[in-house]
Design a protein around this motif. Structure first.
Motif, PDB file in Angstrom:
ATOM      1  N   ASP A 186      74.885  44.213   0.702  1.00 26.22           N
ATOM      2  CA  ASP A 186      74.965  42.805   1.078  1.00 26.22           C
ATOM      3  C   ASP A 186      73.554  42.260   1.243  1.00 26.22           C
ATOM      4  O   ASP A 186      72.741  42.843   1.966  1.00 26.22           O
ATOM      5  N   LYS A 203      82.519  41.077  -3.044  1.00 30.24           N
ATOM      6  CA  LYS A 203      82.438  42.382  -2.377  1.00 30.24           C
ATOM      7  C   LYS A 203      83.813  43.041  -2.309  1.00 30.24           C
ATOM      8  O   LYS A 203      83.957  44.243  -2.547  1.00 30.24           O
ATOM      9  N   ASN A 204      84.836  42.247  -1.987  1.00 27.27           N
ATOM     10  CA  ASN A 204      86.196  42.786  -1.855  1.00 27.27           C
ATOM     11  C   ASN A 204      86.760  43.299  -3.169  1.00 27.27           C
ATOM     12  O   ASN A 204      87.705  44.097  -3.180  1.00 27.27           O
ATOM     13  N   ALA A 258      78.572  33.085   1.520  1.00 27.04           N
ATOM     14  CA  ALA A 258      79.631  34.060   1.803  1.00 27.04           C
ATOM     15  C   ALA A 258      80.975  33.713   1.167  1.00 27.04           C
ATOM     16  O   ALA A 258      81.731  34.614   0.789  1.00 27.04           O
ATOM     17  N   ILE A 287      82.128  37.079  -0.468  1.00 28.37           N
ATOM     18  CA  ILE A 287      83.186  37.911   0.127  1.00 28.37           C
ATOM     19  C   ILE A 287      84.203  38.376  -0.909  1.00 28.37           C
ATOM     20  O   ILE A 287      84.499  39.580  -0.984  1.00 28.37           O
ATOM     21  N   SER A 291      78.008  38.706   1.066  1.00 25.03           N
ATOM     22  CA  SER A 291      79.232  38.674   1.863  1.00 25.03           C
ATOM     23  C   SER A 291      78.997  38.109   3.262  1.00 25.03           C
ATOM     24  O   SER A 291      79.934  37.952   4.039  1.00 25.03           O
ATOM     25  N   SER A 321      76.084  41.622  -3.355  1.00 21.05           N
ATOM     26  CA  SER A 321      76.840  40.394  -3.095  1.00 21.05           C
ATOM     27  C   SER A 321      76.369  39.762  -1.794  1.00 21.05           C
ATOM     28  O   SER A 321      75.742  40.417  -0.958  1.00 21.05           O
TER      29      SER A 321
END
Length: 381
Positions: free
Chosen positions: A66, A45-46, A38, A42, A33, A31
């Motif tokens: 990342d 990734k989360n 981003a 983000i 992030s 990803s």
């Protein structure tokens, strides 16, 4: 019993009593992030901690990386996951251009790639390489068809386009050319910009000079905001449309009053309270609840694209396990085949029906028309 027979018996007994070791199913997640993408990366990734952790008696291990929004770093991340980690599949990357640059590595290694990106170019036209790629966002033509339908119904005769100079914007320009022609709508301006640009004044002035009834901005994430605020600052008063690339709450915060009244088409995740009950609504509601419990905020739809990738894999893995063990080429190949045969699987973005020709698999259940009303998302009624 002779010593030789005793040793043989003890060895056999210990073999029967010792559990057979299972190799974890390893899934890479790439990803963006950090960097320009981003706002998309983000929430993706989360979402990794919310992905399924076991299926078919096997544990699923995720390896998140990342790429900093850098296509070169995306290539390095893919090679690391394929060559060193020996992953069974990869979810990612976040950016359309980044994804186009790694399809060959997924194909050459026979590793299924689940791309949560906007452009349909990652799966269309289908090729020997792209058959290893599955897309967890709605294809551009499905979203564009809803937008053009709204344009036609509201009397729009001419439009201007402003899109990113990358696979995302380029494919949107291609799709809109065909759909608008069939709808009797003329494209009177077609301007491009780079995501990292700090000004689009020149492009917006050219669009203004063409005096279109409406403007479509084809840009993902935060890059979707600047063309619209610039047009508003320069006095444009026509309708402004956005693609599903703008379907995130930061679009509202960054755009402020300039994005009021925007029309876009996206999954119903943005307006769940206004849509009828369905399996997809239930899954999306749970995802949002779980995400908020972890991070204290609502996820962007881009995060849902990654959750859907995990759900697609969870659905396909039991079938693939019949053909090979995790970590083997046989397993990865069977996993690809099982993904391609996904049927009527609900997830956060809609219902997936994959075919050899369609590796996105959405129909009209994967989109709704949305507007910005009083600084919030609202269903177009």
């Amino acid at each position: 019993m002779t010593p030789k027979k005793l040793i043989s018996t003890l060895f056999l007994s210990s073999t029967l009593l010792t559990p057979i070791a299972h190799a974890d199913i390893k899934i890479g997640v790439v990803s963006s992030s950090t960097g320009p993408i981003a706002l998309v990366g983000i929430p993706q990734k989360n979402t990794v901690p919310l992905l399924p952790t076991s299926v078919g008696g096997e544990t699923i291990t995720y390896i998140p990386l990342d790429d900093g929004s850098d296509p070169t770093a995306t290539v390095k991340a893919f090679k690391k996951l394929i060559d060193e980690e020996k992953v069974d599949a990869i979810i990612g990357p976040s950016g359309s251009g980044n994804a186009m640059g790694v399809i060959q590595f997924a194909a050459e290694s026979g590793t299924p790639m689940l791309a949560p990106v906007g452009t349909a170019a990652v799966v269309l036209p289908m090729t020997e390489q792209k058959k290893w790629v599955f897309k967890t966002t709605q294809n551009d033509d499905l979203i564009a068809d809803a937008l053009v339908g709204h344009m036609k119904a509201t009397g729009v005769k001419t439009i201007g386009l402003i899109g990113t100079a990358d696979p995302y914007g380029e494919n949107w320009a291609k799709v809109m050319k065909d759909l608008t022609k069939n709808a009797g709508i003329e494209i009177v301006a077609n301007e491009k910009f780079q995501r990292q640009d700090t000004s689009v004044t020149g492009q917006s002035l050219k669009v203004l000079l063409a005096n279109p009834d409406a403007v479509l901005i084809a840009a993902p994430g935060s890059s979707s905001v600047m063309p619209q605020t610039t047009l508003k600052d320069q006095g444009y008063g026509g309708e402004i449309y956005q693609t599903h690339g703008a379907a995130l709450d930061p679009f509202l915060r960054l755009g402020g009053k300039a994005v009021e009244g925007t029309i876009l088409a996206a999954s119903s995740m943005l307006v769940l309270d206004e849509v009828p009950s369905s399996d997809s609504k239930e899954i999306a509601t749970k995802y949002i609840t779980d995400y908020k419990a972890l991070y204290g905020e609502t996820p962007a739809t881009f995060g849902g694209n990654v959750l859907d990738a995990g759900l697609l894999l969870e659905n396909a893995i039991p079938t693939a396990l019949k053909s090979g063990k995790p970590g083997s080429a046989e397993f990865r190949s069977a996993l690809r085949d099982a993904l391609e045969n996904t049927k009527e699987m609900p997830a956060t973005q809609g219902v997936y029906n994959m075919t050899p020709e369609d590796h996105s698999g959405f129909d009209e259940r994967g989109r709704v028309l949305i507007t910005v009303k009083d600084g919030k998302w609202a269903l177009v009624k």
